[in-house]
Design a protein around this motif. Structure first.
Motif, mmCIF file in Angstrom:
data_model
loop_
_atom_site.group_PDB
_atom_site.id
_atom_site.type_symbol
_atom_site.label_atom_id
_atom_site.label_comp_id
_atom_site.label_asym_id
_atom_site.label_seq_id
_atom_site.Cartn_x
_atom_site.Cartn_y
_atom_site.Cartn_z
ATOM 1 N N TYR A 34 -8.716 -18.108 7.649
ATOM 2 C CA TYR A 34 -8.404 -17.721 6.284
ATOM 3 C C TYR A 34 -8.584 -16.221 6.101
ATOM 4 N N ARG A 38 -8.829 -15.533 0.170
ATOM 5 C CA ARG A 38 -9.346 -16.839 -0.231
ATOM 6 C C ARG A 38 -10.804 -16.730 -0.669
ATOM 7 N N HIS A 41 -10.855 -15.709 -4.338
ATOM 8 C CA HIS A 41 -10.267 -16.600 -5.336
ATOM 9 C C HIS A 41 -10.684 -18.059 -5.192
ATOM 10 N N ASP A 42 -11.515 -18.369 -4.212
ATOM 11 C CA ASP A 42 -11.995 -19.735 -4.038
ATOM 12 C C ASP A 42 -13.518 -19.701 -4.029
ATOM 13 N N PRO A 43 -14.167 -19.859 -5.201
ATOM 14 C CA PRO A 43 -15.631 -19.719 -5.273
ATOM 15 C C PRO A 43 -16.376 -20.705 -4.384
ATOM 16 N N ALA A 44 -15.842 -21.922 -4.214
ATOM 17 C CA ALA A 44 -16.523 -22.896 -3.352
ATOM 18 C C ALA A 44 -16.512 -22.420 -1.904
ATOM 19 N N PHE A 45 -15.404 -21.812 -1.492
ATOM 20 C CA PHE A 45 -15.300 -21.281 -0.127
ATOM 21 C C PHE A 45 -16.257 -20.107 0.056
ATOM 22 N N TRP A 121 -15.975 -16.121 -9.724
ATOM 23 C CA TRP A 121 -16.852 -17.281 -9.812
ATOM 24 C C TRP A 121 -16.496 -18.170 -10.993
ATOM 25 N N TRP A 123 -13.412 -18.251 -14.078
ATOM 26 C CA TRP A 123 -12.296 -17.644 -14.795
ATOM 27 C C TRP A 123 -12.357 -17.972 -16.285
#
Length: 209
Positions: A34, A38, A41-45, A121, A123
């Motif tokens: 990745y 990512r 824009h992907d807080p879990a990642f 984290w 939006w």
């Protein structure tokens, strides 16, 4: 003539279809790596990078470690501490070795600290976004301080000049183009860095969850 044309065109179409289908099997697929986009824009990642640092914390108690002290003696010939006491402790066999793994964890935390304020984290709320930044940053600093403490306990000590030796301190991400042959910091510099990480973490984390 029509039958002959059909006999000619059919193999061409079949060959073209098969050639196209072969591309599916012969073209290399994506390598599952990745991009940094990512992370933003992907807080879990992004949080997964931080959570990985928690794996370095003690998760169980090993009674075998008592045999490394005067509290117990092992009669198990495969015991790592018995093997150390009977002459196998060397650069090739060191049960206490945590150097590479711990610096890997520190590298992940340093990277996380460099991007934590850029991750989206939340939006929905800027206030919630700031709270997530404080929480995650505080946790990362506390973990880094703990990891440096572990390294200093195992690899710090008195040098040949009778001065206390520290360990290499890395507080920012290192790329493949940077110098990886870092000198040891002084023992006091390491203690100061550990305390600084803890103090910064205390200032960011709540007293009660």
């Amino acid at each position: 003539m029509k039958m002959n044309s059909f006999k000619i065109i059919t193999p061409i179409l079949i060959f073209g279809f098969l050639a196209g289908a072969c591309d599916i099997f012969t073209e290399p697929g994506k390598d599952n790596q990745y991009t940094e986009d990512r992370v933003f824009h992907d807080p879990a990642f992004a949080e997964g990078i931080l959570v990985n640092g928690y794996l370095a914390l003690p998760r169980s108690y090993n009674p075998d470690e008592e045999t490394a002290t005067d509290d117990a003696v092992s009669n198990d010939n495969s015991s790592r501490f018995r093997r150390m006491a009977t002459g196998e402790w060397s650069a090739k066999y060191n049960p206490f070795d945590i150097w590479a793994g711990t610096y890997d964890d520190i590298a992940n935390l340093n990277y996380f600290l460099s991007v934590v304020e850029s991750v989206e984290w939340s939006w929905q709320s800027t206030i919630r976004n700031e709270l997530f930044i404080k929480k995650h940053k505080g946790e990362a600093l506390a973990l880094r301080g703990y990891l440096y403490y572990r390294l200093l306990v195992r690899y710090g000590g008195i040098g040949t000049d009778n001065n206390l030796l520290g360990i290499p301190l890395v507080t920012t991400p290192i790329s493949i183009h940077d110098n990886w042959k870092l000198p040891r910091s002084t023992y006091q510099e390491c203690v100061d860095q550990i305390n600084a990480d803890y103090d910064a973490a205390i200032a960011l984390l709540p007293h009660k969850w």
